[in-house]
Design a protein around this motif. Sequence first.
Motif, PDB file in Angstrom:
ATOM      1  N   UNK A   1      42.117  25.255  42.875  1.00 23.67           N
ATOM      2  CA  UNK A   1      41.561  24.457  44.071  1.00 23.67           C
ATOM      3  C   UNK A   1      42.609  23.691  45.044  1.00 23.67           C
ATOM      4  N   UNK A   2      43.648  23.351  44.269  1.00 27.03           N
ATOM      5  CA  UNK A   2      44.650  22.459  45.133  1.00 27.03           C
ATOM      6  C   UNK A   2      45.360  23.624  45.916  1.00 27.03           C
ATOM      7  N   UNK A   3      45.539  24.675  45.512  1.00 29.87           N
ATOM      8  CA  UNK A   3      46.408  25.686  46.357  1.00 29.87           C
ATOM      9  C   UNK A   3      45.366  26.260  47.441  1.00 29.87           C
ATOM     10  N   UNK A   4      44.222  26.651  47.000  1.00 35.24           N
ATOM     11  CA  UNK A   4      43.353  26.865  48.097  1.00 35.24           C
ATOM     12  C   UNK A   4      43.216  25.851  49.494  1.00 35.24           C
ATOM     13  N   UNK A   5      43.375  24.780  49.189  1.00 40.59           N
ATOM     14  CA  UNK A   5      43.446  23.542  49.900  1.00 40.59           C
ATOM     15  C   UNK A   5      44.750  23.516  50.818  1.00 40.59           C
ATOM     16  N   UNK A   6      45.733  23.709  49.997  1.00 37.07           N
ATOM     17  CA  UNK A   6      47.059  23.226  50.539  1.00 37.07           C
ATOM     18  C   UNK A   6      47.541  24.427  51.562  1.00 37.07           C
ATOM     19  N   UNK A   7      47.080  25.919  51.071  1.00 36.60           N
ATOM     20  CA  UNK A   7      47.740  26.903  51.659  1.00 36.60           C
ATOM     21  C   UNK A   7      46.859  27.917  52.348  1.00 36.60           C
ATOM     22  N   UNK A   8      45.449  27.807  52.044  1.00 39.81           N
ATOM     23  CA  UNK A   8      44.506  28.654  52.490  1.00 39.81           C
ATOM     24  C   UNK A   8      43.215  27.878  53.205  1.00 39.81           C
ATOM     25  N   UNK A   9      41.970  28.280  53.114  1.00 43.20           N
ATOM     26  CA  UNK A   9      40.834  27.703  53.820  1.00 43.20           C
ATOM     27  C   UNK A   9      40.023  26.994  52.908  1.00 43.20           C
ATOM     28  N   UNK A  10      40.573  26.332  51.721  1.00 43.34           N
ATOM     29  CA  UNK A  10      39.982  25.663  50.912  1.00 43.34           C
ATOM     30  C   UNK A  10      38.837  26.416  50.271  1.00 43.34           C
ATOM     31  N   UNK A  11      38.794  27.603  50.015  1.00 41.43           N
ATOM     32  CA  UNK A  11      37.745  28.392  49.260  1.00 41.43           C
ATOM     33  C   UNK A  11      38.577  29.517  48.370  1.00 41.43           C
ATOM     34  N   UNK A  12      37.976  29.821  47.073  1.00 45.38           N
ATOM     35  CA  UNK A  12      38.349  30.513  46.288  1.00 45.38           C
ATOM     36  C   UNK A  12      37.332  31.500  45.890  1.00 45.38           C
ATOM     37  N   UNK A  13      37.652  32.830  45.802  1.00 41.95           N
ATOM     38  CA  UNK A  13      36.684  33.706  45.609  1.00 41.95           C
ATOM     39  C   UNK A  13      36.639  34.384  44.240  1.00 41.95           C
ATOM     40  N   UNK A  14      35.516  34.431  43.594  1.00 42.14           N
ATOM     41  CA  UNK A  14      35.607  35.169  42.606  1.00 42.14           C
ATOM     42  C   UNK A  14      35.294  36.566  42.405  1.00 42.14           C
ATOM     43  N   UNK A  15      36.053  37.685  41.906  1.00 39.56           N
ATOM     44  CA  UNK A  15      35.749  39.080  42.188  1.00 39.56           C
ATOM     45  C   UNK A  15      34.858  39.614  41.025  1.00 39.56           C
ATOM     46  N   UNK A  16      34.442  40.719  41.421  1.00 42.66           N
ATOM     47  CA  UNK A  16      33.811  41.639  40.408  1.00 42.66           C
ATOM     48  C   UNK A  16      34.690  42.085  39.223  1.00 42.66           C
ATOM     49  N   UNK A  17      36.125  42.162  39.542  1.00 41.30           N
ATOM     50  CA  UNK A  17      37.151  42.688  38.700  1.00 41.30           C
ATOM     51  C   UNK A  17      37.473  41.299  37.766  1.00 41.30           C
ATOM     52  N   UNK A  18      36.787  40.299  37.734  1.00 43.45           N
ATOM     53  CA  UNK A  18      37.293  39.264  36.925  1.00 43.45           C
ATOM     54  C   UNK A  18      38.399  38.371  37.451  1.00 43.45           C
ATOM     55  N   UNK A  19      38.593  38.265  38.557  1.00 39.98           N
ATOM     56  CA  UNK A  19      39.741  37.725  39.232  1.00 39.98           C
ATOM     57  C   UNK A  19      39.385  36.507  40.254  1.00 39.98           C
ATOM     58  N   UNK A  20      40.389  36.175  40.874  1.00 41.94           N
ATOM     59  CA  UNK A  20      40.571  34.918  41.838  1.00 41.94           C
ATOM     60  C   UNK A  20      40.954  35.853  43.080  1.00 41.94           C
ATOM     61  N   UNK A  21      40.412  35.446  44.283  1.00 41.94           N
ATOM     62  CA  UNK A  21      40.899  35.842  45.560  1.00 41.94           C
ATOM     63  C   UNK A  21      41.210  34.643  46.536  1.00 41.94           C
ATOM     64  N   UNK A  22      42.334  34.623  47.095  1.00 42.80           N
ATOM     65  CA  UNK A  22      42.437  33.737  48.132  1.00 42.80           C
ATOM     66  C   UNK A  22      42.645  34.185  49.392  1.00 42.80           C
ATOM     67  N   UNK A  23      41.781  34.004  50.337  1.00 43.14           N
ATOM     68  CA  UNK A  23      41.853  34.681  51.549  1.00 43.14           C
ATOM     69  C   UNK A  23      42.425  33.657  52.718  1.00 43.14           C
ATOM     70  N   UNK A  24      42.980  34.251  53.716  1.00 40.97           N
ATOM     71  CA  UNK A  24      43.343  33.603  54.969  1.00 40.97           C
ATOM     72  C   UNK A  24      44.583  32.867  54.792  1.00 40.97           C
ATOM     73  N   UNK A  25      45.543  33.252  54.031  1.00 41.66           N
ATOM     74  CA  UNK A  25      46.820  32.645  53.805  1.00 41.66           C
ATOM     75  C   UNK A  25      47.845  32.792  54.665  1.00 41.66           C
ATOM     76  N   UNK A  26      48.187  31.994  55.712  1.00 40.21           N
ATOM     77  CA  UNK A  26      49.151  32.139  56.528  1.00 40.21           C
ATOM     78  C   UNK A  26      50.833  32.579  56.063  1.00 40.21           C
ATOM     79  N   UNK A  27      51.016  33.612  56.808  1.00 37.47           N
ATOM     80  CA  UNK A  27      52.285  34.323  55.991  1.00 37.47           C
ATOM     81  C   UNK A  27      53.141  33.327  55.610  1.00 37.47           C
ATOM     82  N   UNK A  28      53.531  32.216  56.271  1.00 38.46           N
ATOM     83  CA  UNK A  28      54.710  31.119  55.994  1.00 38.46           C
ATOM     84  C   UNK A  28      54.135  30.561  54.508  1.00 38.46           C
ATOM     85  N   UNK A  29      53.018  30.476  54.261  1.00 37.62           N
ATOM     86  CA  UNK A  29      52.435  30.061  52.882  1.00 37.62           C
ATOM     87  C   UNK A  29      52.227  30.687  51.709  1.00 37.62           C
TER      88      UNK A  29
END
Length: 143
Positions: free
Chosen positions: A99-127
């Motif tokens: 949650x902290x990382x999604x707010x600090x480096x992305x769009x404050x959203x974490x996605x859970x995947x069907x492959x039993x994982x976490x996915x962070x979207x829209x991360x700027x290259x510099x982060x």
Amino acid sequence: MGRFICPGGSISSTRLRAVAKAIAGEGEGFADVTTHGDLLLEVPEAELAALQAAPEQQAPAQEAGGDPVGVHEQAPGFFRVGVLLAAGRVSARQLTKAADLAERHGDAVVRFTARQGLLFLNIPQEKVVNLLEGLQSVDLKPQ
């Protein structure tokens, strides 16, 4: 104990923190990500009401495409970072950090995947590097 399910897809960092708090109440609790990408946890009844009341800000569905594990360019200058969870299991400490990382480096959203994982979207290259370091600090490693 009550059962709480966060349906698959995106979950706000606010709700993710509420989930982490609920499972941490049982010591170093864990939640499970199902093969449908749902987050499933058993929590004390007292925590269930707080979880259900936590605000949810569903992000618009975004199709990541391809392998969700690792670092992949999503659009020019933006990346997605996917992490597989061992047996779909994630700790309260890892959820709080996510949650902290999604707010600090992305769009404050974490996605859970069907492959039993976490996915962070829209991360700027510099982060991206900082996100990876933060994930590794709680034993979440993109392969």
